[in-house]
Scaffold this active site. Sequence first.
Site, mmCIF file in Angstrom:
data_model
loop_
_atom_site.group_PDB
_atom_site.id
_atom_site.type_symbol
_atom_site.label_atom_id
_atom_site.label_comp_id
_atom_site.label_asym_id
_atom_site.label_seq_id
_atom_site.Cartn_x
_atom_site.Cartn_y
_atom_site.Cartn_z
ATOM 1 N N GLY A 252 0.822 -1.218 0.000
ATOM 2 C CA GLY A 252 0.000 0.000 0.000
ATOM 3 C C GLY A 252 0.849 1.257 0.000
ATOM 4 C CG ASP A 253 3.380 1.764 3.176
ATOM 5 O OD1 ASP A 253 2.338 2.311 3.566
ATOM 6 O OD2 ASP A 253 3.971 0.878 3.830
#
Length: 303
Positions: A252-253
């Site tokens: 997600g990052d």
Amino acid sequence: MALIYTVTFNPSLDYIIRVDDFRIGEVNRTSYEKILPGGKGINVSIVLKNLGHESTALGFAAGFTGREIERRLAEYGVKPDFISLEEGFSRINVKMKSKEESEINGQGPKITEAAIAALFEKLDAMTGDDILVISGSIPNTLPSDMYERILARYQEKKIPVVVDATRDLLTKVLKFHPFLIKPNNHELGEIFGVELRTREEVIPYAKKLQEMGARNVLISMAGEGAVFISEKGDELRSEAPKGKVVNSVGAGDSMVAGFLAGYLEASGDYRTAFRMGLSAGSSSAFSEELATRKEVEELLKTF
């Protein structure tokens, strides 16, 4: 040229191990081990660097583990600019892969009011041309409204702020109109008390977050791909690129970093940003390490 700042309130050393047949109450031996600097903002900074974009990693660090986090970040080519805390040590998170994945996350050091003031002093240097990424949970030694404090303080500067957080941390900052928010579909469902499995189910709830104040909403959905609702009215959706998931930590990052890289390289084109974000998130998921430029560009050709 935009300067990018990431904030990781509680960075860590991530001790990643594999135990082939973990047994509770017995001596277990690892078959694989690795130590990485951890924290959502740190992951964003590393992937941005891998994609060719500089950023400054802000946050708090303490003790021998804090020094090691900074050293390892520098090895990735990322500039750490942490506030040094006098007491305690930065946390160690153990991530164990066996038949099931388990995690033990450390507490982290006590963050004082003086340290918070020092962080704001660094952030005060930002201008409206810069980008700020704040992500992850808040340690219990920080005020629960820390996200709100930051967005309120810089609202007049019109700094584009990216927020990747859950529940109240996210919803309470929407009134400050963050540039981009990136919950996943499970986090989005938690906010509204529903279960969201498909891209079509996600869209109306993503639009609700936009109605509540977010300028752009990016929803990551692991193997289901992603959905993006832009401030211009674009409604983009895509299935995930094909590949074998090796490590979901940081995916997600990586999507956030890829989105920002695409946005800057394409002079604000959201379609390019969305595709690059999805490719970066998937590239990290398909690798033991975080996404590289080469991996992202290869995936971009496949969808």
